[in-house]
Design a protein around this motif. Sequence first.
Motif, PDB file in Angstrom:
ATOM      1  N   ASP A 230      41.852  41.656  45.270  1.00 35.21           N
ATOM      2  CA  ASP A 230      40.987  42.676  45.852  1.00 35.21           C
ATOM      3  C   ASP A 230      39.706  42.043  46.387  1.00 35.21           C
ATOM      4  O   ASP A 230      39.330  40.937  46.005  1.00 35.21           O
ATOM      5  CB  ASP A 230      40.655  43.736  44.809  1.00 35.21           C
ATOM      6  N   TYR A 233      33.163  43.377  45.038  1.00 35.48           N
ATOM      7  CA  TYR A 233      32.489  44.571  44.519  1.00 35.48           C
ATOM      8  C   TYR A 233      31.012  44.231  44.505  1.00 35.48           C
ATOM      9  O   TYR A 233      30.530  43.501  43.629  1.00 35.48           O
ATOM     10  CB  TYR A 233      33.010  44.905  43.119  1.00 35.48           C
ATOM     11  N   ASP A 234      30.263  44.716  45.514  1.00 32.63           N
ATOM     12  CA  ASP A 234      28.945  44.147  45.770  1.00 32.63           C
ATOM     13  C   ASP A 234      27.818  44.718  44.923  1.00 32.63           C
ATOM     14  O   ASP A 234      26.711  44.187  44.939  1.00 32.63           O
ATOM     15  CB  ASP A 234      28.578  44.251  47.253  1.00 32.63           C
ATOM     16  N   ASP A 235      28.067  45.771  44.141  1.00 35.21           N
ATOM     17  CA  ASP A 235      27.051  46.256  43.204  1.00 35.21           C
ATOM     18  C   ASP A 235      27.190  45.431  41.927  1.00 35.21           C
ATOM     19  O   ASP A 235      27.851  45.838  40.958  1.00 35.21           O
ATOM     20  CB  ASP A 235      27.238  47.743  42.926  1.00 35.21           C
ATOM     21  N   GLY A 241      31.603  50.056  36.888  1.00 35.50           N
ATOM     22  CA  GLY A 241      32.324  50.281  38.134  1.00 35.50           C
ATOM     23  C   GLY A 241      33.279  49.145  38.465  1.00 35.50           C
ATOM     24  O   GLY A 241      34.389  49.367  38.959  1.00 35.50           O
ATOM     25  N   TYR A 242      32.834  47.940  38.185  1.00 36.37           N
ATOM     26  CA  TYR A 242      33.682  46.756  38.405  1.00 36.37           C
ATOM     27  C   TYR A 242      34.929  46.827  37.517  1.00 36.37           C
ATOM     28  O   TYR A 242      36.047  46.576  37.970  1.00 36.37           O
ATOM     29  CB  TYR A 242      32.864  45.509  38.079  1.00 36.37           C
ATOM     30  N   ARG A 245      37.309  49.495  38.849  1.00 34.93           N
ATOM     31  CA  ARG A 245      38.060  49.011  40.004  1.00 34.93           C
ATOM     32  C   ARG A 245      39.196  48.089  39.553  1.00 34.93           C
ATOM     33  O   ARG A 245      40.335  48.199  40.033  1.00 34.93           O
ATOM     34  CB  ARG A 245      37.127  48.263  40.956  1.00 34.93           C
ATOM     35  N   ASN A 249      43.181  48.625  40.027  1.00 33.87           N
ATOM     36  CA  ASN A 249      43.964  47.599  40.720  1.00 33.87           C
ATOM     37  C   ASN A 249      45.170  47.154  39.902  1.00 33.87           C
ATOM     38  O   ASN A 249      46.262  46.944  40.446  1.00 33.87           O
ATOM     39  CB  ASN A 249      43.085  46.381  41.025  1.00 33.87           C
ATOM     40  N   ILE A 257      40.637  39.734  41.630  1.00 39.66           N
ATOM     41  CA  ILE A 257      39.544  40.375  42.355  1.00 39.66           C
ATOM     42  C   ILE A 257      38.528  39.316  42.761  1.00 39.66           C
ATOM     43  O   ILE A 257      38.376  38.283  42.105  1.00 39.66           O
ATOM     44  CB  ILE A 257      38.870  41.468  41.492  1.00 39.66           C
ATOM     45  N   GLN A 264      30.316  38.148  37.137  1.00 43.01           N
ATOM     46  CA  GLN A 264      31.521  38.854  37.562  1.00 43.01           C
ATOM     47  C   GLN A 264      32.771  38.017  37.295  1.00 43.01           C
ATOM     48  O   GLN A 264      33.829  38.559  36.960  1.00 43.01           O
ATOM     49  CB  GLN A 264      31.436  39.216  39.047  1.00 43.01           C
TER      50      GLN A 264
END
Length: 434
Positions: A230, A233-235, A241-242, A245, A249, A257, A264
């Motif tokens: 994927d 995830y920029d936040d 949230g990560y 996601r 997925n 990801i 991250q």
Amino acid sequence: MSASQRHERAFVRTFFTSPTAVEGKDDSAAMLRRAAQLRGMEAPDVWVPDNEDATAPSMRDEGAENIIDVVSEHGADVPGEIHPRVVWHRDSPETRYQGFQHMLEIADPDRGALEHLDGFVIPEVGDIDDWKKADEFLTIVEREHGLEERRLGMSVIIESGQAELALADLRDEIGKPTNNLERLFLLVDGEVDYTKDMRAITPTGGLPPWPELRHNTSRAASANGLIAVDGPYDDIRDVDGYHDRMTANRMKGMLGIWSLTPGQVTEANESPLPPKTGQWMLDVGDRAVELTETDGRYVYEGDDLELTRIDDETYRLDVGGDQRELDAAELRETLVELTEYSPSLGDIVDSMERFEAAKDAGEGAIAMERSARLVVGDTTVTITSDRMWDEATYQAAKTPIDLFQDVYEHRPDQRGALRDRYGESVVERAMNVG
């Protein structure tokens, strides 16, 4: 042909990009050097020195030189694979030529980086003919430097409608004698440029979720023995949230990801691994709530579910305002329907070992029983559920074990963390089961 037959890795959890040159720094390659020295859970499965979006256009020639210098110096100790991203664009011959020149420089055996390189990442691809152009350039690089064909892997970033449609053409193209597309490794989603290409608009200006793109990419990877990853995830502060996601997925078969920070990377390396301990969860309508284990009992501590004993044989169960009177048998049956269990690595190994023993004894299917004492308010109820295991169930349960074994084999720098997480005995059994 599976990904593991063409490439060393059958699973990629993390795809970590680093700028190749930063303007205004005494050492423009400082970020590249720091990334090359990450180890353990902070180090990605695939490290991507990024000579495209993460590096200013005026710095890309210097960035290519920095890749050569840093990979030559540190590449032997990088625990994951190394796949630099070069510039490319389906609509720009000049950009494609620049990327080709950088690949020629970086892969030059006399410059010292090649022996540590696994391939290149090609962004902004278009239809399948454009993929074949990139493949042909890589073939030319290999021939110019006297390398074996397909020595260099190729990963592409799906950033346009054309590229998404090309996913459906892969089964017909891979393996043809007129191309070397068998070098393909990762299919990576790039939702930002994809959103731009699709001319999509959201009320907040944020990215649409694009679940269809992730499904199509995962499906194409499965159909062609590749690996789906994927996009970013920029936040970077939104850890929940990560995780959400990544959870969504994984239900699509996309276990990898993009990671933007070492933090991250750590989250994405650990998230697909089976839990250390099993977890009972209770469905309270719109979400599953984790139950708290206390002295072998699993306690619900929320307000969305209430259980009251009316008399010795009757209970009142209220779930989100839906109130029912149930006898003891009906209550147990209802709670079985409302509960789920997320198995630990040890639980999965236990079940697989039991099924393997039953199969060796000539049984084709067995029932696996799991029970728990649930506590809601002042009431304790013991529930028991059975799940029938056959060969198909066994093979489906084997995926997290395959992932664990792939990580343990290819990431020696993470073995200590895995043993600390699961215990020596469970790790040893997990490496032998299946």
